[in-house]
Scaffold this motif. Structure first.
Motif, PDB file in Angstrom:
ATOM      1  N   LEU A 287       0.836  -1.200   0.000  1.00  0.00           N
ATOM      2  CA  LEU A 287       0.000   0.000   0.000  1.00  0.00           C
ATOM      3  C   LEU A 287       0.874   1.253   0.000  1.00  0.00           C
ATOM      4  CD1 LEU A 287      -2.694  -1.115   2.605  1.00  0.00           C
ATOM      5  CD2 LEU A 287      -2.908  -1.108   0.113  1.00  0.00           C
ATOM      6  N   ASP A 288       1.905   1.255   0.857  1.00  0.00           N
ATOM      7  CA  ASP A 288       2.831   2.388   0.887  1.00  0.00           C
ATOM      8  C   ASP A 288       3.593   2.503  -0.426  1.00  0.00           C
ATOM      9  OD1 ASP A 288       2.236   3.340   3.419  1.00  0.00           O
ATOM     10  OD2 ASP A 288       3.661   2.012   4.402  1.00  0.00           O
ATOM     11  N   SER A 289       3.984   1.358  -0.980  1.00  0.00           N
ATOM     12  CA  SER A 289       4.748   1.377  -2.233  1.00  0.00           C
ATOM     13  C   SER A 289       3.940   1.999  -3.359  1.00  0.00           C
ATOM     14  CB  SER A 289       5.175  -0.047  -2.610  1.00  0.00           C
ATOM     15  OG  SER A 289       6.053  -0.593  -1.637  1.00  0.00           O
ATOM     16  N   MET A 290       2.662   1.649  -3.462  1.00  0.00           N
ATOM     17  CA  MET A 290       1.820   2.215  -4.506  1.00  0.00           C
ATOM     18  C   MET A 290       1.529   3.693  -4.252  1.00  0.00           C
ATOM     19  SD  MET A 290       1.502   0.119  -6.848  1.00  0.00           S
ATOM     20  CE  MET A 290       1.492  -1.607  -7.324  1.00  0.00           C
ATOM     21  N   ASN A 291       1.379   4.057  -2.984  1.00  0.00           N
ATOM     22  CA  ASN A 291       1.183   5.470  -2.660  1.00  0.00           C
ATOM     23  C   ASN A 291       2.422   6.279  -3.024  1.00  0.00           C
ATOM     24  OD1 ASN A 291      -0.649   7.385  -1.725  1.00  0.00           O
ATOM     25  ND2 ASN A 291       0.171   7.357   0.350  1.00  0.00           N
ATOM     26  N   ASP A 292       3.596   5.711  -2.743  1.00  0.00           N
ATOM     27  CA  ASP A 292       4.851   6.370  -3.119  1.00  0.00           C
ATOM     28  C   ASP A 292       4.987   6.462  -4.643  1.00  0.00           C
ATOM     29  OD1 ASP A 292       5.508   6.620  -0.455  1.00  0.00           O
ATOM     30  OD2 ASP A 292       6.803   4.850  -0.416  1.00  0.00           O
ATOM     31  N   ALA A 293       4.509   5.447  -5.336  1.00  0.00           N
ATOM     32  CA  ALA A 293       4.584   5.457  -6.806  1.00  0.00           C
ATOM     33  C   ALA A 293       3.752   6.594  -7.383  1.00  0.00           C
ATOM     34  CB  ALA A 293       4.111   4.114  -7.355  1.00  0.00           C
ATOM     35  N   ILE A 294       2.582   6.837  -6.787  1.00  0.00           N
ATOM     36  CA  ILE A 294       1.731   7.937  -7.246  1.00  0.00           C
ATOM     37  C   ILE A 294       2.427   9.279  -7.009  1.00  0.00           C
ATOM     38  CG2 ILE A 294      -0.442   9.142  -6.819  1.00  0.00           C
ATOM     39  CD1 ILE A 294      -1.646   6.374  -6.147  1.00  0.00           C
ATOM     40  N   ALA A 295       3.001   9.417  -5.797  1.00  0.00           N
ATOM     41  CA  ALA A 295       3.721  10.656  -5.493  1.00  0.00           C
ATOM     42  C   ALA A 295       4.907  10.841  -6.445  1.00  0.00           C
ATOM     43  CB  ALA A 295       4.200  10.637  -4.048  1.00  0.00           C
ATOM     44  N   PHE A 296       5.540   9.745  -6.800  1.00  0.00           N
ATOM     45  CA  PHE A 296       6.667   9.801  -7.737  1.00  0.00           C
ATOM     46  C   PHE A 296       6.209  10.341  -9.089  1.00  0.00           C
ATOM     47  CE2 PHE A 296       8.951   7.720 -11.215  1.00  0.00           C
ATOM     48  CZ  PHE A 296      10.254   8.096 -10.945  1.00  0.00           C
ATOM     49  N   LEU A 297       5.095   9.848  -9.602  1.00  0.00           N
ATOM     50  CA  LEU A 297       4.612  10.281 -10.911  1.00  0.00           C
ATOM     51  C   LEU A 297       4.117  11.723 -10.891  1.00  0.00           C
ATOM     52  CD1 LEU A 297       2.693   7.115 -12.175  1.00  0.00           C
ATOM     53  CD2 LEU A 297       4.972   7.902 -12.826  1.00  0.00           C
ATOM     54  N   GLU A 298       3.679  12.194  -9.724  1.00  0.00           N
ATOM     55  CA  GLU A 298       3.201  13.570  -9.613  1.00  0.00           C
ATOM     56  C   GLU A 298       4.333  14.588  -9.543  1.00  0.00           C
ATOM     57  OE1 GLU A 298      -1.144  13.091  -7.451  1.00  0.00           O
ATOM     58  OE2 GLU A 298       0.652  13.185  -6.191  1.00  0.00           O
ATOM     59  N   ASP A 299       5.543  14.104  -9.338  1.00  0.00           N
ATOM     60  CA  ASP A 299       6.717  14.980  -9.314  1.00  0.00           C
ATOM     61  C   ASP A 299       7.042  15.419 -10.738  1.00  0.00           C
ATOM     62  OD1 ASP A 299       9.156  16.229  -9.077  1.00  0.00           O
ATOM     63  OD2 ASP A 299      10.051  14.683  -7.814  1.00  0.00           O
ATOM     64  N   PRO A 300       7.094  16.709 -11.010  1.00  0.00           N
ATOM     65  CA  PRO A 300       7.399  17.182 -12.374  1.00  0.00           C
ATOM     66  C   PRO A 300       8.734  16.659 -12.898  1.00  0.00           C
ATOM     67  CG  PRO A 300       6.597  18.989 -11.014  1.00  0.00           C
ATOM     68  CD  PRO A 300       6.818  17.829 -10.093  1.00  0.00           C
ATOM     69  N   ASP A 301       9.668  16.379 -11.982  1.00  0.00           N
ATOM     70  CA  ASP A 301      10.989  15.873 -12.387  1.00  0.00           C
ATOM     71  C   ASP A 301      11.081  14.362 -12.198  1.00  0.00           C
ATOM     72  OD1 ASP A 301      11.859  18.491 -12.919  1.00  0.00           O
ATOM     73  OD2 ASP A 301      12.340  18.792 -10.796  1.00  0.00           O
ATOM     74  N   ALA A 302       9.959  13.653 -12.400  1.00  0.00           N
ATOM     75  CA  ALA A 302       9.877  12.226 -12.063  1.00  0.00           C
ATOM     76  C   ALA A 302      11.018  11.402 -12.641  1.00  0.00           C
ATOM     77  CB  ALA A 302       8.533  11.666 -12.522  1.00  0.00           C
ATOM     78  N   VAL A 303      11.373  11.618 -13.886  1.00  0.00           N
ATOM     79  CA  VAL A 303      12.378  10.747 -14.512  1.00  0.00           C
ATOM     80  C   VAL A 303      13.585  11.528 -15.025  1.00  0.00           C
ATOM     81  CG1 VAL A 303      10.729   8.967 -15.156  1.00  0.00           C
ATOM     82  CG2 VAL A 303      11.121  10.894 -16.693  1.00  0.00           C
ATOM     83  N   SER A 304      13.689  12.776 -14.611  1.00  0.00           N
ATOM     84  CA  SER A 304      14.767  13.595 -15.170  1.00  0.00           C
ATOM     85  C   SER A 304      15.958  13.765 -14.252  1.00  0.00           C
ATOM     86  CB  SER A 304      14.220  14.981 -15.547  1.00  0.00           C
ATOM     87  OG  SER A 304      13.734  15.644 -14.386  1.00  0.00           O
ATOM     88  N   THR A 305      15.875  13.276 -13.018  1.00  0.00           N
ATOM     89  CA  THR A 305      16.987  13.434 -12.082  1.00  0.00           C
ATOM     90  C   THR A 305      17.543  12.082 -11.688  1.00  0.00           C
ATOM     91  OG1 THR A 305      15.603  13.358 -10.091  1.00  0.00           O
ATOM     92  CG2 THR A 305      15.868  15.510 -11.169  1.00  0.00           C
ATOM     93  N   PRO A 306      18.846  12.013 -11.376  1.00  0.00           N
ATOM     94  CA  PRO A 306      19.440  10.758 -10.911  1.00  0.00           C
ATOM     95  C   PRO A 306      18.759  10.221  -9.654  1.00  0.00           C
ATOM     96  CG  PRO A 306      21.159  12.305 -11.523  1.00  0.00           C
ATOM     97  CD  PRO A 306      19.864  13.060 -11.549  1.00  0.00           C
ATOM     98  N   GLN A 307      18.364  11.155  -8.767  1.00  0.00           N
ATOM     99  CA  GLN A 307      17.684  10.723  -7.542  1.00  0.00           C
ATOM    100  C   GLN A 307      16.420   9.951  -7.857  1.00  0.00           C
ATOM    101  OE1 GLN A 307      15.551  13.735  -5.508  1.00  0.00           O
ATOM    102  NE2 GLN A 307      15.454  12.636  -3.541  1.00  0.00           N
ATOM    103  N   ASN A 308      15.591  10.493  -8.748  1.00  0.00           N
ATOM    104  CA  ASN A 308      14.313   9.854  -9.060  1.00  0.00           C
ATOM    105  C   ASN A 308      14.494   8.556  -9.834  1.00  0.00           C
ATOM    106  OD1 ASN A 308      12.667  11.609  -7.709  1.00  0.00           O
ATOM    107  ND2 ASN A 308      12.277  12.934  -9.462  1.00  0.00           N
ATOM    108  N   LYS A 309      15.539   8.475 -10.634  1.00  0.00           N
ATOM    109  CA  LYS A 309      15.815   7.213 -11.319  1.00  0.00           C
ATOM    110  C   LYS A 309      16.132   6.113 -10.308  1.00  0.00           C
ATOM    111  CE  LYS A 309      17.440   9.263 -15.657  1.00  0.00           C
ATOM    112  NZ  LYS A 309      18.603   9.430 -16.569  1.00  0.00           N
ATOM    113  N   SER A 310      16.898   6.487  -9.283  1.00  0.00           N
ATOM    114  CA  SER A 310      17.213   5.513  -8.228  1.00  0.00           C
ATOM    115  C   SER A 310      15.965   5.164  -7.422  1.00  0.00           C
ATOM    116  CB  SER A 310      18.297   6.077  -7.303  1.00  0.00           C
ATOM    117  OG  SER A 310      19.500   6.292  -8.011  1.00  0.00           O
ATOM    118  N   LYS A 311      15.131   6.182  -7.150  1.00  0.00           N
ATOM    119  CA  LYS A 311      13.897   5.941  -6.408  1.00  0.00           C
ATOM    120  C   LYS A 311      12.966   5.019  -7.187  1.00  0.00           C
ATOM    121  CE  LYS A 311      11.824   9.407  -4.447  1.00  0.00           C
ATOM    122  NZ  LYS A 311      11.260  10.770  -4.222  1.00  0.00           N
TER     123      LYS A 311
END
Length: 399
Positions: A287-311
């Motif tokens: 449940l937490d993992s899916m909630n975190d996934a939603i928050a990840f996609l809502e981040d404007p920089d979701a796939v553009s930073t090294p941090q988010n790629k690792s996340k």
């Protein structure tokens, strides 16, 4: 020897009553179809009949318990199956949303779809049976088991209790699946610690594992990994929970490092200036993992930073662990259902055997019973006729 008229009457009446009793006994057997109607008919057989009847009553109770458990597990297995399908869909949505070619608004649409799916997942986790009891609350069947707190973390209000059903002699099978064993306590894919990637990250790397290798020397708490430049090479400085710093010169990411009994291995290559923190974490929640996934996609920089790629890599690992846990819960329910089917067949066979034994002990041989009835009836008629004639005899009949 003189025999009084009173004695003759008493003895004859006794004989008639005995013959009547024997005749009535056989008549009762013919009416019930049973050779043994009371313990006096056959004391030894009566004990065996009582034992078999008690055993059959016990088997009948086992069968009722099996039917109840099958119904409960059938509903539970169906809910878990729906969860599996939903999680597969959500994982695909996450991967689709993490595609760098999507625009921000398109990624937001994927996040909205995942929100709806998460609401559906929560609805499944809080399912109720026909009596209004929560399926996944453990023994806390009257308390709603799952909710998100103010911080967005999943909270489980049920317990780990299992409601066992006695389905055979010395055989117990769980009639429920506690919610924490389905939705909450998936093994941490990293091991014993979770990782927090920081916004300052520039290197392309992830934590592959963080496991306690020596419990005797381990110090639990937060560990900070700082990658620093040292004359053109990258050193690793690890600050443990006591504030002590351990330095690994010319750090090689392919080689695990161990501090205070905590072994950490990285995949990829950090650069000077990168930092991560590690904190104890034995389990992850789907449940937490899916909630975190939603928050990840809502981040404007979701796939553009090294941090988010690792996340993202860590999110996918956590989701995989959660999916494996859900699949294990479904397999457990399925195996229990299979065991119940086998036990049902066993109990049916036992009932057949017991019924055959009962038939041998108590069922009537009609041909023999009819013959006995005729004999007793004839004897009764003969005694009654003789008594009638003797009773009417008088000396005056011969004068």
């Amino acid at each position: 020897m003189r025999v009084s008229t009173g004695q003759i009457y008493n003895q004859t009446a006794s004989n008639i009553l005995q013959k009547q009793s024997e005749t009535n006994k056989v008549l009762d057997q013919l009416m019930t179809g049973k050779r043994v109607n009371t313990s006096g008919d056959d004391p030894v057989a009566s004990i065996g009949i009582d034992n078999l009847n008690q055993r059959n009553a016990l088997v009948d109770q086992y069968v009722k318990n099996i039917e109840y458990t099958k119904n409960r597990l059938g509903v539970t297995e169906g809910k878990i199956s729906s969860t599996e399908s939903l999680l597969n869909s959500m994982r695909e949505d996450l991967q689709r949303g993490a595609n760098g070619s999507l625009a921000t608004n398109e990624r937001q649409m994927v996040a909205e779809d995942m929100k709806n799916s998460l609401n559906e997942l929560m609805s499944i986790a809080n399912s109720q049976d026909e009596s209004g009891h929560y399926l996944f609350g453990g023994t806390q069947v009257n308390t709603i088991p799952f909710a998100f707190d103010a911080n967005g973390s999943a909270v489980y209000s049920g317990d780990s209790g299992v409601r066992n059903s006695v389905v055979s002699s010395d055989v117990l099978i769980a009639a429920n699946a506690p919610g924490d064993s389905v939705f909450m306590n998936a093994p941490n894919p990293l091991g014993d610690y979770g990782v927090n990637y920081l916004p300052s990250q520039q290197g392309d790397f992830t934590v592959e594992s963080a496991k306690i290798s020596n419990t005797a020397t381990h110090v639990s708490g937060q560990y900070t990994f700082n990658f620093v430049d040292n004359a053109g090479v990258t050193d690793l400085q690890v600050v443990d929970p006591t504030g002590t710093t351990t330095t690994f010169a010319n750090y090689d990411p392919s080689t695990p490092v161990t501090v205070n009994g905590l072994e950490v291995k990285l995949d990829g290559k950090p650069v000077a200036g990168d930092s991560i923190t590690l904190e104890p974490q034995e389990t992850v929640s789907i449940l937490d993992s899916m909630n975190d996934a939603i928050a990840f996609l809502e981040d404007p920089d979701a796939v553009s930073t090294p941090q988010n790629k690792s996340k993202l890599a860590q999110l996918l690992n956590n989701i995989d662990s959660g999916q494996n846990q859900v699949s294990t819960a479904r397999s457990t329910a399925g195996n229990s259902l299979k065991s119940l089917e086998n036990l049902t067949s066993t109990h049916e066979d036992e009932k057949v055997i017991n019924s055959s034994a009962l038939s041998l002990l108590e069922d009537l041989d009609y041909s023999k019973a009819v013959t006995d009835y005729k004999q007793h009836e004839l004897a009764l008629d003969a005694v009654s006729s003789a008594f009638s004639k003797v009773g009417n005899m008088s000396l005056f009949n011969y004068i």
